[in-house]
Design a protein around this motif. Structure first.
Motif, mmCIF file in Angstrom:
data_model
loop_
_atom_site.group_PDB
_atom_site.id
_atom_site.type_symbol
_atom_site.label_atom_id
_atom_site.label_comp_id
_atom_site.label_asym_id
_atom_site.label_seq_id
_atom_site.Cartn_x
_atom_site.Cartn_y
_atom_site.Cartn_z
ATOM 1 N N ASP A 224 0.823 -1.196 0.000
ATOM 2 C CA ASP A 224 0.000 0.000 0.000
ATOM 3 C C ASP A 224 0.864 1.256 0.000
ATOM 4 O O ASP A 224 0.485 2.291 -0.523
ATOM 5 C CB ASP A 224 -0.900 -0.038 1.234
ATOM 6 C CG ASP A 224 -2.059 0.935 1.096
ATOM 7 O OD1 ASP A 224 -2.537 1.100 -0.045
ATOM 8 O OD2 ASP A 224 -2.453 1.522 2.113
ATOM 9 N N GLU A 225 2.068 1.118 0.600
ATOM 10 C CA GLU A 225 2.903 2.305 0.788
ATOM 11 C C GLU A 225 3.774 2.643 -0.417
ATOM 12 O O GLU A 225 4.057 3.804 -0.668
ATOM 13 C CB GLU A 225 3.829 2.102 1.996
ATOM 14 C CG GLU A 225 3.156 2.518 3.293
ATOM 15 C CD GLU A 225 3.851 1.916 4.501
ATOM 16 O OE1 GLU A 225 5.041 1.543 4.378
ATOM 17 O OE2 GLU A 225 3.201 1.811 5.552
ATOM 18 N N GLY A 226 4.236 1.622 -1.134
ATOM 19 C CA GLY A 226 5.196 1.932 -2.199
ATOM 20 C C GLY A 226 4.819 1.273 -3.501
ATOM 21 O O GLY A 226 3.827 0.561 -3.580
ATOM 22 N N SER A 227 5.602 1.528 -4.533
ATOM 23 C CA SER A 227 5.375 0.908 -5.828
ATOM 24 C C SER A 227 6.421 -0.189 -6.022
ATOM 25 O O SER A 227 7.616 0.034 -5.839
ATOM 26 C CB SER A 227 5.493 1.980 -6.910
ATOM 27 O OG SER A 227 5.504 1.366 -8.163
ATOM 28 N N TRP A 228 5.960 -1.395 -6.379
ATOM 29 C CA TRP A 228 6.861 -2.545 -6.519
ATOM 30 C C TRP A 228 6.817 -3.076 -7.936
ATOM 31 O O TRP A 228 5.826 -2.926 -8.639
ATOM 32 C CB TRP A 228 6.444 -3.650 -5.532
ATOM 33 C CG TRP A 228 6.466 -3.200 -4.101
ATOM 34 C CD1 TRP A 228 5.483 -2.487 -3.463
ATOM 35 C CD2 TRP A 228 7.510 -3.372 -3.151
ATOM 36 N NE1 TRP A 228 5.856 -2.213 -2.171
ATOM 37 C CE2 TRP A 228 7.100 -2.754 -1.943
ATOM 38 C CE3 TRP A 228 8.755 -4.007 -3.194
ATOM 39 C CZ2 TRP A 228 7.887 -2.732 -0.798
ATOM 40 C CZ3 TRP A 228 9.530 -3.998 -2.037
ATOM 41 C CH2 TRP A 228 9.099 -3.364 -0.854
ATOM 42 N N ASP A 229 7.915 -3.706 -8.347
ATOM 43 C CA ASP A 229 7.967 -4.269 -9.697
ATOM 44 C C ASP A 229 7.346 -5.656 -9.758
ATOM 45 O O ASP A 229 6.797 -6.056 -10.775
ATOM 46 C CB ASP A 229 9.425 -4.376 -10.175
ATOM 47 C CG ASP A 229 10.066 -3.006 -10.293
ATOM 48 O OD1 ASP A 229 9.339 -2.046 -10.622
ATOM 49 O OD2 ASP A 229 11.279 -2.888 -10.027
ATOM 50 N N ALA A 230 7.479 -6.417 -8.648
ATOM 51 C CA ALA A 230 6.982 -7.793 -8.681
ATOM 52 C C ALA A 230 6.481 -8.211 -7.303
ATOM 53 O O ALA A 230 6.890 -7.661 -6.277
ATOM 54 C CB ALA A 230 8.087 -8.733 -9.143
ATOM 55 N N LEU A 231 5.574 -9.182 -7.298
ATOM 56 C CA LEU A 231 5.023 -9.714 -6.056
ATOM 57 C C LEU A 231 4.962 -11.228 -6.176
ATOM 58 O O LEU A 231 4.407 -11.756 -7.140
ATOM 59 C CB LEU A 231 3.608 -9.142 -5.844
ATOM 60 C CG LEU A 231 2.720 -9.815 -4.798
ATOM 61 C CD1 LEU A 231 3.222 -9.506 -3.389
ATOM 62 C CD2 LEU A 231 1.272 -9.343 -4.954
ATOM 63 N N VAL A 232 5.555 -11.922 -5.218
ATOM 64 C CA VAL A 232 5.436 -13.386 -5.173
ATOM 65 C C VAL A 232 4.755 -13.709 -3.851
ATOM 66 O O VAL A 232 5.271 -13.349 -2.788
ATOM 67 C CB VAL A 232 6.824 -14.074 -5.248
ATOM 68 C CG1 VAL A 232 6.648 -15.590 -5.237
ATOM 69 C CG2 VAL A 232 7.578 -13.625 -6.491
ATOM 70 N N THR A 233 3.578 -14.338 -3.927
ATOM 71 C CA THR A 233 2.831 -14.576 -2.693
ATOM 72 C C THR A 233 2.010 -15.852 -2.791
ATOM 73 O O THR A 233 1.812 -16.400 -3.880
ATOM 74 C CB THR A 233 1.908 -13.379 -2.373
ATOM 75 O OG1 THR A 233 1.261 -13.618 -1.123
ATOM 76 C CG2 THR A 233 0.849 -13.189 -3.436
ATOM 77 N N GLU A 234 1.548 -16.305 -1.633
ATOM 78 C CA GLU A 234 0.670 -17.478 -1.627
ATOM 79 C C GLU A 234 -0.768 -17.039 -1.815
ATOM 80 O O GLU A 234 -1.129 -15.929 -1.461
ATOM 81 C CB GLU A 234 0.804 -18.195 -0.295
ATOM 82 C CG GLU A 234 2.237 -18.648 -0.053
ATOM 83 C CD GLU A 234 2.295 -19.617 1.103
ATOM 84 O OE1 GLU A 234 1.723 -19.283 2.150
ATOM 85 O OE2 GLU A 234 2.904 -20.685 0.938
#
Ligand SMILES: Nc1ncnc2c1ncn2[C@@H]1O[C@H](COP(=O)(O)OP(=O)(O)OP(=O)(O)O)[C@@H](O)[C@H]1O
Ligand SMILES: [Mg+2]
Length: 429
Positions: free
Chosen positions: A22-32
């Motif tokens: 929510d706070e920043g901008s990310w290039d990728a997300l790996v999650t369950e």
């Protein structure tokens, strides 16, 4: 992933992940997909709020495959089940990196196009140009059909390009078609496309310009040259927003913004039965008129300066200057070819003149060298009627060019036909 050169931030649980995304901008997300309170899909949605192009990979248990598949519709790039295939994970992230790099490159190219076709490339000091420039952002942003009027070389295509670049369609194509260049048979297939076997020679089916412009803008140059039957098909597109390829059974929908231009007087064409009145009302929603250069002479000095700089930067030479005598002739000439003729004149002079001296009258093309000297004026006292004044100007101009009809018309900035007509009136015919 770190040993592969990625910068990785690990968060211990779903709530912390939510806050970080929510706070920043990310290039990728790996999650369950499954977790205690906030599931993977919800995390994906949050992450895409700050970066819609984020690369997400979801890891699912065997019984959660359909949740993971659903995530693909939410914009996830890939999903995996345990045991993890690390090579595949790395490949997906690398590909996303490459896509992001290309996306950045497109944005950079677009910025360059802006520099080339942005508003500041439409040069001019006149009220007419200022009024047009002031309207471009608003008109560009709307989806309204725009009709651009103006003589040859007055900047219609330049303006159409600026409208596209100032629209939300700027990342989609701007497709152009000159309606006068093609035979009647070809133009419909160019515009609307055709199916295989639609006519002799149609060995393959092909998309037309409308389909190529889907999502973007179609610029139809010299619309007045279209035949009445093609005009009918164009009208149908404007009304229905759909078209039928030649030889096809069913229409297709395309999302295209239309910009059209013409040098012709469409009202006169309607009178003559060569242009459909209903089509005219459909395209005459927003009309921008570029006056001929001879009617906005205050644009000439800034245009000359602009083209001198352009010529210097493409030749890699210092910017040339023009003597006052040259400027005076550039200002007085009638410019039947408008801005294009001025541009070609300046470019030609820079290429052929002595690079170390200012541009002289001798460097000008013949028709500009031969312009009559302004000190040889005529005296028209106040109280003279407009008709009489015109007659005297025409007579004096004739004398100054030794009776050469063609040059007189050039100096006066009228067509030969107009000049003949005037002369016949004076001769009482
Ligand atoms: N206001 C302007 N500022 C800078 N360059 C201009 C301006 N107007 C026209 N030009 C330049 O003049 C040339 C002719 O312009 P353009 O092709 O847009 O004219 P046009 O009206 O489409 O002509 P035609 O009717 O012959 O197709 C182009 O090189 C264009 O960049
Ligand atoms: Mg043009």
């Amino acid at each position: 992933l770190e040993s592969e050169g990625f910068e990785v931030t690990v968060v211990a649980d779903d709530v912390r992940a939510y806050n970080a995304l929510d706070e920043g901008s990310w290039d990728a997300l790996v999650t369950e997909t499954r977790s205690a309170r906030i599931d993977g899909i919800r995390l994906l949605q949050v992450a895409r709020r700050t970066n819609p192009d984020l690369c997400a990979v979801l890891i699912a248990e065997q019984d959660q495959i359909d949740v993971a598949t659903h995530a693909l519709f939410e914009g996830a790039h890939d999903h995996q089940t345990r045991p993890l295939n690390l090579d595949k994970l790395i490949a997906v992230l690398r590909r996303a990196e490459e896509t992001a790099r290309l996306r950045g490159r497109i944005q950079e190219l677009n910025r360059r196009l802006d520099r080339k076709y942005g508003l500041h490339n439409i040069v001019g000091n006149s009220a007419a140009i200022a009024a047009i420039l002031a309207k471009v952002p608003q008109i560009g942003a709307s989806d309204a059909t725009v009709l651009i009027l103006g003589e040859t070389g007055s900047g219609k295509e330049l303006l159409a390009t600026a409208l596209h670049q100032n629209s939300k369609r700027r990342n989609a194509p701007l497709i152009k078609l000159h309606c006068g260049d093609l035979s009647e048979g070809l133009i419909e297939s160019e515009l609307f496309g055709h199916e295989k076997g639609a006519f002799t020679g149609a060995v393959q089916s092909r998309a037309g310009r409308f389909e190529m412009a889907d999502g973007g803008t179609l610029f139809l140059d010299e619309l007045g040259d279209l035949s009445l039957s093609t005009q009918a098909k164009l009208l149908r597109f404007i009304q229905e927003r759909e078209l039928t390829r030649l030889g096809a059974e069913r229409p297709i929908r395309v999302d295209v913004r239309l910009i059209v231009s013409t040098q012709r007087d469409l009202r006169a064409e309607i009178e003559a039965g060569r242009f459909r009145e209903d089509l005219f009302y459909r395209i005459n929603v927003v009309t921008l008129e570029l006056p001929p250069l001879r009617q906005r002479r205050q644009d000439i000095p800034v245009l000359v300066d602009h083209f001198l700089r352009e010529a210097a930067s493409s030749a890699g030479t210092p910017v040339a200057t023009a003597t006052p005598a040259v400027m005076s002739r550039l200002l007085r000439y009638s410019w039947p070819g408008n801005v294009r003729e001025l541009k070609n004149t300046i470019t030609g002079m820079v290429l052929s003149a002595d690079p170390d001296a200012p541009l002289e009258v001798g460097d000008l093309p013949p028709q500009l060298q031969e312009l009559p000297d302004p000190s040889e004026g005529i005296w028209i006292p106040l109280g003279t009627s407009a008709e009489e004044a015109e007659r005297r100007v025409i007579e004096a101009t004739f004398k100054s060019v030794d009776g050469d009809m063609f040059r007189a018309a050039q100096v006066l900035g009228v067509s030969l036909r107009t000049l003949y007509r005037r002369l016949n009136i004076y001769r009482g015919e």
